[in-house]
Design a protein around this motif. Structure first.
Motif, PDB file in Angstrom:
ATOM      1  N   TYR A  93      -5.615  -8.410   0.580  1.00 22.08           N
ATOM      2  CA  TYR A  93      -4.736  -7.309   0.982  1.00 22.08           C
ATOM      3  C   TYR A  93      -3.589  -7.139  -0.007  1.00 22.08           C
ATOM      4  CZ  TYR A  93      -1.711  -4.434   3.923  1.00 22.08           C
ATOM      5  OH  TYR A  93      -0.927  -3.419   4.403  1.00 22.08           O
ATOM      6  N   ILE A  94      -2.942  -8.243  -0.366  1.00 19.19           N
ATOM      7  CA  ILE A  94      -1.798  -8.167  -1.292  1.00 19.19           C
ATOM      8  C   ILE A  94      -2.241  -7.667  -2.655  1.00 19.19           C
ATOM      9  CG2 ILE A  94      -0.039  -9.535  -2.480  1.00 19.19           C
ATOM     10  CD1 ILE A  94       0.084 -11.337  -0.020  1.00 19.19           C
ATOM     11  N   ILE A 149       7.313   2.438  -2.461  1.00 15.94           N
ATOM     12  CA  ILE A 149       6.580   1.218  -2.110  1.00 15.94           C
ATOM     13  C   ILE A 149       6.465   1.093  -0.594  1.00 15.94           C
ATOM     14  CG2 ILE A 149       6.587  -1.304  -2.238  1.00 15.94           C
ATOM     15  CD1 ILE A 149       7.986  -1.041  -4.950  1.00 15.94           C
ATOM     16  N   ALA A 150       7.538   1.441   0.117  1.00 16.83           N
ATOM     17  CA  ALA A 150       7.472   1.432   1.581  1.00 16.83           C
ATOM     18  C   ALA A 150       6.436   2.440   2.068  1.00 16.83           C
ATOM     19  CB  ALA A 150       8.842   1.751   2.162  1.00 16.83           C
ATOM     20  N   ALA A 151       6.369   3.605   1.401  1.00 17.94           N
ATOM     21  CA  ALA A 151       5.372   4.613   1.772  1.00 17.94           C
ATOM     22  C   ALA A 151       3.958   4.119   1.477  1.00 17.94           C
ATOM     23  CB  ALA A 151       5.647   5.918   1.014  1.00 17.94           C
ATOM     24  N   ILE A 152       3.789   3.381   0.392  1.00 13.03           N
ATOM     25  CA  ILE A 152       2.494   2.770   0.086  1.00 13.03           C
ATOM     26  C   ILE A 152       2.105   1.800   1.200  1.00 13.03           C
ATOM     27  CG2 ILE A 152       1.348   1.094  -1.436  1.00 13.03           C
ATOM     28  CD1 ILE A 152       2.805   2.438  -3.784  1.00 13.03           C
ATOM     29  N   SER A 153       3.060   0.989   1.641  1.00 11.34           N
ATOM     30  CA  SER A 153       2.789   0.040   2.725  1.00 11.34           C
ATOM     31  C   SER A 153       2.384   0.773   3.995  1.00 11.34           C
ATOM     32  CB  SER A 153       4.031  -0.820   2.989  1.00 11.34           C
ATOM     33  OG  SER A 153       4.427  -1.523   1.821  1.00 11.34           O
ATOM     34  N   MET A 154       3.046   1.892   4.280  1.00 11.59           N
ATOM     35  CA  MET A 154       2.722   2.679   5.464  1.00 11.59           C
ATOM     36  C   MET A 154       1.338   3.299   5.340  1.00 11.59           C
ATOM     37  SD  MET A 154       4.931   5.688   7.361  1.00 11.59           S
ATOM     38  CE  MET A 154       4.846   6.882   6.027  1.00 11.59           C
ATOM     39  N   SER A 155       1.019   3.835   4.176  1.00 13.18           N
ATOM     40  CA  SER A 155      -0.278   4.463   3.965  1.00 13.18           C
ATOM     41  C   SER A 155      -1.412   3.457   4.116  1.00 13.18           C
ATOM     42  CB  SER A 155      -0.325   5.103   2.566  1.00 13.18           C
ATOM     43  OG  SER A 155      -1.583   5.693   2.330  1.00 13.18           O
ATOM     44  N   ILE A 156      -1.251   2.277   3.523  1.00 10.01           N
ATOM     45  CA  ILE A 156      -2.281   1.243   3.630  1.00 10.01           C
ATOM     46  C   ILE A 156      -2.404   0.745   5.065  1.00 10.01           C
ATOM     47  CG2 ILE A 156      -2.930  -1.077   2.887  1.00 10.01           C
ATOM     48  CD1 ILE A 156      -1.790  -0.482   0.175  1.00 10.01           C
ATOM     49  N   PHE A 157      -1.276   0.654   5.767  1.00  7.23           N
ATOM     50  CA  PHE A 157      -1.319   0.244   7.174  1.00  7.23           C
ATOM     51  C   PHE A 157      -2.202   1.193   7.988  1.00  7.23           C
ATOM     52  CE2 PHE A 157       0.431   1.227  11.393  1.00  7.23           C
ATOM     53  CZ  PHE A 157       0.193   0.030  12.036  1.00  7.23           C
ATOM     54  N   PHE A 158      -2.052   2.488   7.782  1.00  6.09           N
ATOM     55  CA  PHE A 158      -2.859   3.444   8.537  1.00  6.09           C
ATOM     56  C   PHE A 158      -4.331   3.362   8.147  1.00  6.09           C
ATOM     57  CE2 PHE A 158       1.229   5.902   9.147  1.00  6.09           C
ATOM     58  CZ  PHE A 158       1.305   5.642  10.503  1.00  6.09           C
ATOM     59  N   ILE A 159      -4.607   3.015   6.888  1.00  3.87           N
ATOM     60  CA  ILE A 159      -5.995   2.824   6.484  1.00  3.87           C
ATOM     61  C   ILE A 159      -6.599   1.638   7.230  1.00  3.87           C
ATOM     62  CG2 ILE A 159      -7.498   2.131   4.568  1.00  3.87           C
ATOM     63  CD1 ILE A 159      -5.733   3.766   2.716  1.00  3.87           C
ATOM     64  N   GLN A 160      -5.819   0.536   7.357  1.00  5.96           N
ATOM     65  CA  GLN A 160      -6.303  -0.620   8.105  1.00  5.96           C
ATOM     66  C   GLN A 160      -6.517  -0.270   9.581  1.00  5.96           C
ATOM     67  OE1 GLN A 160      -7.012  -2.933   6.082  1.00  5.96           O
ATOM     68  NE2 GLN A 160      -5.819  -1.928   4.471  1.00  5.96           N
ATOM     69  N   GLY A 229       0.194  -4.416   8.383  1.00  4.00           N
ATOM     70  CA  GLY A 229      -1.062  -4.171   7.684  1.00  4.00           C
ATOM     71  C   GLY A 229      -1.859  -5.442   7.479  1.00  4.00           C
ATOM     72  N   ILE A 230      -1.178  -6.526   7.115  1.00  4.27           N
ATOM     73  CA  ILE A 230      -1.863  -7.805   6.931  1.00  4.27           C
ATOM     74  C   ILE A 230      -2.447  -8.293   8.245  1.00  4.27           C
ATOM     75  CG2 ILE A 230      -1.498 -10.251   6.415  1.00  4.27           C
ATOM     76  CD1 ILE A 230       0.444  -9.454   4.259  1.00  4.27           C
ATOM     77  N   VAL A 231      -1.678  -8.161   9.329  1.00  9.55           N
ATOM     78  CA  VAL A 231      -2.148  -8.601  10.644  1.00  9.55           C
ATOM     79  C   VAL A 231      -3.420  -7.862  11.043  1.00  9.55           C
ATOM     80  CG1 VAL A 231      -1.611  -8.637  13.105  1.00  9.55           C
ATOM     81  CG2 VAL A 231       0.126  -9.342  11.440  1.00  9.55           C
ATOM     82  N   PHE A 232      -3.429  -6.555  10.895  1.00  9.60           N
ATOM     83  CA  PHE A 232      -4.613  -5.778  11.241  1.00  9.60           C
ATOM     84  C   PHE A 232      -5.787  -6.119  10.329  1.00  9.60           C
ATOM     85  CE2 PHE A 232      -1.796  -2.988  13.674  1.00  9.60           C
ATOM     86  CZ  PHE A 232      -2.607  -2.676  14.753  1.00  9.60           C
TER      87      PHE A 232
END
Length: 239
Positions: A93-94, A149-160, A229-232
């Motif tokens: 993930y990272i 970068i925060a938006a990237i984290s949010m986008s990847i979270f929704f993908i997960q 995102g990591i948790v999911f």
């Protein structure tokens, strides 16, 4: 992790999508510089001020970068092969998260080069311009990068969360651009102060010495989506 990042970058750089997107955005910036010629703001100061106003637009491109790195593997069902090989899910993930950031840095460097390079060649240097304008611009740009970068984290979270490209993109744009409207409708106006959209607006408009609160809120938001995102991802079934 470095091998996985290298593999993702190798795959990306051997396809045209990333280069086309970068060239299109760079071309639009060059077109804006040409459009400024002859006008009252058609000088170095005007170009720098326009650059500040444009800092909010890269947020719109974030899902395109995450789709390049991440969503394709969901579509082609190749992630399960990587995980079955014994790769740690958190490390995987990272590595994807860092790859997206690296692509964003490369794209930003190219676009800034075209924008300011074209402005320096085409537009006249006015008497009001000082290099402090550029210093302030890059301070704002640096703070904006945290929002990206925060938006990237949010986008990847929704993908997960959804494992569907279109749904993830829909919730990303809705979450970033329309949450303030929802909070207003449900009478939770105070929550608007903590949105990424609000922090982006503050970074563009407020004096540089007032960036502390927007940066802190952005870092907290980044951490929340990154950990979620990591948790999911660790619990997700790829069978």
């Amino acid at each position: 992790m470095l091998k996985m990042i290298h593999a993702d970058l190798y795959k990306t750089f051997h396809r045209a999508y990333f280069f086309i997107m970068t060239l299109v955005v760079s071309g639009l910036c060059v077109a804006l510089v040409f459009a400024m010629r002859g006008g009252g703001a058609g000088n170095w100061t005007g170009a720098t001020e326009l650059g500040v106003e444009l800092l909010g637009y890269p947020v719109f491109l974030i899902p395109m970068l995450t789709q390049i790195v991440y969503a394709e593997e969901f579509r082609d069902h190749t992630l399960k092969n990587t995980i079955a090989f014994g790769t740690n899910r958190t490390v995987l993930y990272i590595s994807k998260w860092l790859t997206t950031i690296i692509l964003g840095v490369i794209m930003a460097a190219v676009v800034l080069f075209f924008f300011f390079g074209c402005a320096a060649l085409i537009l006249p240097k006015d008497s009001d311009f000082t290099w402090d304008f550029m210093k302030v611009f890059f301070e704002r740009f640096g703070a904006s990068c945290l929002v990206y970068i925060a938006a990237i984290s949010m986008s990847i979270f929704f993908i997960q969360l959804f494992n569907k490209s279109t749904l993830a993109i829909f919730f990303y744009y809705g979450g970033f651009y329309f949450t303030d409207l929802i909070l207003t409708l449900i009478k939770c106006d105070k929550g608007i102060d903590y949105l990424l959209k609000t922090q982006m607006s503050a970074i563009i408009s407020k004096p540089v010495d007032q960036f502390r609160d927007p940066i802190v809120i952005t870092l907290v938001t980044m951490a929340v989506f990154f950990v979620a995102g990591i948790v999911f991802f660790r619990k997700k079934d790829f069978s």
